[in-house]
Design an enzyme around this catalytic site. Structure first.
Site, short mmCIF file in Angstrom:
data_model
loop_
_atom_site.label_atom_id
_atom_site.label_comp_id
_atom_site.label_asym_id
_atom_site.label_seq_id
_atom_site.Cartn_x
_atom_site.Cartn_y
_atom_site.Cartn_z
N SER A 146 -48.52 11.28 25.08
CA SER A 146 -47.38 12.11 25.49
C SER A 146 -46.15 11.23 25.68
O SER A 146 -46.27 10.06 26.04
CB SER A 146 -47.73 12.79 26.83
OG SER A 146 -46.58 13.38 27.39
N TYR A 159 -50.39 11.85 35.39
CA TYR A 159 -50.40 12.19 33.96
C TYR A 159 -49.79 11.06 33.12
O TYR A 159 -50.36 10.66 32.09
CB TYR A 159 -49.62 13.49 33.78
CG TYR A 159 -49.60 14.07 32.37
CD1 TYR A 159 -50.67 14.85 31.91
CD2 TYR A 159 -48.53 13.85 31.51
CE1 TYR A 159 -50.65 15.39 30.63
CE2 TYR A 159 -48.51 14.39 30.24
CZ TYR A 159 -49.56 15.16 29.80
OH TYR A 159 -49.54 15.70 28.54
N LYS A 163 -51.71 8.91 30.18
CA LYS A 163 -51.25 8.92 28.79
C LYS A 163 -50.80 7.53 28.34
O LYS A 163 -50.93 7.17 27.17
CB LYS A 163 -50.13 9.94 28.61
CG LYS A 163 -50.60 11.40 28.80
CD LYS A 163 -51.65 11.79 27.78
CE LYS A 163 -52.00 13.27 27.84
NZ LYS A 163 -52.97 13.68 26.81
P1 NDP Z 1 -53.51 23.50 26.69
O1 NDP Z 1 -53.52 23.56 28.17
O2 NDP Z 1 -52.89 24.61 25.91
O3 NDP Z 1 -54.99 23.26 26.13
C1 NDP Z 1 -55.79 22.26 26.71
C2 NDP Z 1 -57.09 22.15 25.94
O4 NDP Z 1 -57.87 21.08 26.53
C3 NDP Z 1 -57.94 23.40 26.01
O5 NDP Z 1 -58.57 23.58 24.76
C4 NDP Z 1 -58.98 23.06 27.09
O6 NDP Z 1 -60.22 23.73 26.93
C5 NDP Z 1 -59.18 21.58 26.82
N1 NDP Z 1 -59.75 20.88 27.97
C6 NDP Z 1 -59.20 20.69 29.20
N2 NDP Z 1 -60.07 20.02 29.99
C7 NDP Z 1 -61.18 19.79 29.24
C8 NDP Z 1 -62.42 19.17 29.50
N3 NDP Z 1 -62.71 18.62 30.69
N4 NDP Z 1 -63.32 19.09 28.49
C9 NDP Z 1 -63.06 19.64 27.27
N5 NDP Z 1 -61.91 20.26 26.99
C10 NDP Z 1 -60.98 20.33 27.96
O7 NDP Z 1 -52.78 22.11 26.35
P2 NDP Z 1 -51.92 21.62 25.09
O8 NDP Z 1 -52.43 22.20 23.84
O9 NDP Z 1 -50.50 21.75 25.43
O10 NDP Z 1 -52.25 20.06 25.17
C11 NDP Z 1 -53.15 19.41 24.28
C12 NDP Z 1 -52.96 17.91 24.46
O11 NDP Z 1 -51.60 17.56 24.17
C13 NDP Z 1 -53.22 17.43 25.90
O12 NDP Z 1 -53.85 16.17 25.87
C14 NDP Z 1 -51.82 17.31 26.47
O13 NDP Z 1 -51.76 16.37 27.52
C15 NDP Z 1 -51.05 16.84 25.25
N6 NDP Z 1 -49.61 17.08 25.33
C16 NDP Z 1 -49.10 18.35 25.45
C17 NDP Z 1 -47.73 18.54 25.52
C18 NDP Z 1 -47.11 19.89 25.64
O14 NDP Z 1 -45.87 19.96 25.85
N7 NDP Z 1 -47.83 20.98 25.50
C19 NDP Z 1 -46.82 17.39 25.50
C20 NDP Z 1 -47.46 16.11 25.35
C21 NDP Z 1 -48.81 15.98 25.27
P3 NDP Z 1 -60.52 25.18 27.63
O15 NDP Z 1 -59.63 26.16 26.89
O16 NDP Z 1 -61.95 25.44 27.41
O17 NDP Z 1 -60.15 25.03 29.06
#
Ligand code: NDP
Length: 247
Positions: A146, A159, A163
């Site tokens: 991130s 966070y 990251k």
């Molecule tokens: P979402 O909150 O939309 O989705 C998160 C995903 O991670 C879900 O599929 C969730 O599964 C899964 N997850 C969370 N905890 C676990 C766990 N313990 N084991 C397995 N799966 C898990 O997030 P984003 O799509 O926005 O983010 C995806 C990645 O991108 C993350 O690493 C985030 O930090 C990074 N990111 C996002 C940004 C943004 O602006 N959106 C910016 C920078 C980085 P479930 O649905 O089953 O809970």
């Protein structure tokens, strides 16, 4: 699961593929003929919808529930893929959470759960995958970091630390395995329209982004797809920002 997989089909695992960025990455990989394992933790319904969308557009994949914070569960899931497919060609460590608080108000649990998911989750999933990739002399590992890990964000000490740690791990691991034709890279998204940033003042945020808008999950997926390609074989240990110019 599909019956049409051939021996030279690439096998991919995307963690956190039920929604958001992971969903877009899984769909992009499936569209380019990879067999994709879609990991999720709690949200089976959304993961199932993602798989249905993949299959209805001619792709292949399977759901794989496990909690990346749990080493035993994660390693069992990797072993299952190896048993079923004999290999994993592509790993996208995407699962992540945020739990924002100013440092002075942060409890140990706010710190630990974020580190356990975003950083230790990488370790729990990646170790066995690398072990399997080494003798095959091929692999693509992409870690979703991130902008927050690159510049540090107030209210996100936990966070940002997780990251930034992921970037360090990416660089170190890339050096360990580059000679085996396994690349390890990070992509560092800025603000991407997903459930993760719900509740933030998105209009105000857009004003601070040179591009004047938030990014889309598909824009992150496009870069991940390139890093998985044969053409990206000489790119390793890198961090690629996808942030509309904020860094
Ligand atoms: P979402 O909150 O939309 O989705 C998160 C995903 O991670 C879900 O599929 C969730 O599964 C899964 N997850 C969370 N905890 C676990 C766990 N313990 N084991 C397995 N799966 C898990 O997030 P984003 O799509 O926005 O983010 C995806 C990645 O991108 C993350 O690493 C985030 O930090 C990074 N990111 C996002 C940004 C943004 O602006 N959106 C910016 C920078 C980085 P479930 O649905 O089953 O809970």
């Amino acid at each position: 699961m599909s019956e049409t997989k051939t021996d030279n089909t690439q096998i991919a695992l995307v963690t956190g593929a039920s929604r958001g960025i992971g969903k877009a990455i899984a769909k992009a990989l499936a569209k380019t003929d990879r067999f994709v394992y879609l990991n999720f933790n709690l949200n089976r319904e959304k993961a199932d919808t993602t798989l249905k969308e993949i299959i209805s557009s001619g792709g292949n994949g399977a759901l794989l529930q496990f909690d990346v914070t749990n080493q035993e569960e994660s390693e069992k899931a990797i072993e299952k893929i190896i048993k079923e497919q004999g290999k994993i060609d592509i790993l996208v460590n995407n699962a992540g959470i945020r739990d924002d608080k100013l440092m002075v108000r942060m409890k140990k649990t706010n710190w630990q759960t974020v580190l356990d998911t975003n950083l230790t989750g990488f370790f729990n999933v990646t170790r066995l995958v690398v072990k399997n990739m080494l003798p095959k002399r091929f692999g693509r590992i992409i870690n979703i970091s991130s902008t927050s890990g690159q510049i540090g964000q107030a209210g996100q000490v936990n966070y940002s630390a997780s990251k930034a740690g992921l970037i360090g791990a990416t660089k170190a691991l890339s050096r360990e395995i580059a000679k085996r034709n396994i690349t390890v890279n990070s992509v560092a998204p800025g603000f991407i329209e997903t459930e993760m940033i719900k509740g933030l003042s998105l209009e105000k945020i857009a004003d601070t982004i040179p591009a004047g808008r938030l990014g889309k999950p598909e824009e992150v997926a496009a870069t991940v797809l390139f890093l998985c390609s044969k053409d990206a074989g000489y790119i390793t240990g890198q961090v690629i920002g996808i942030n509309g110019g904020i860094l």
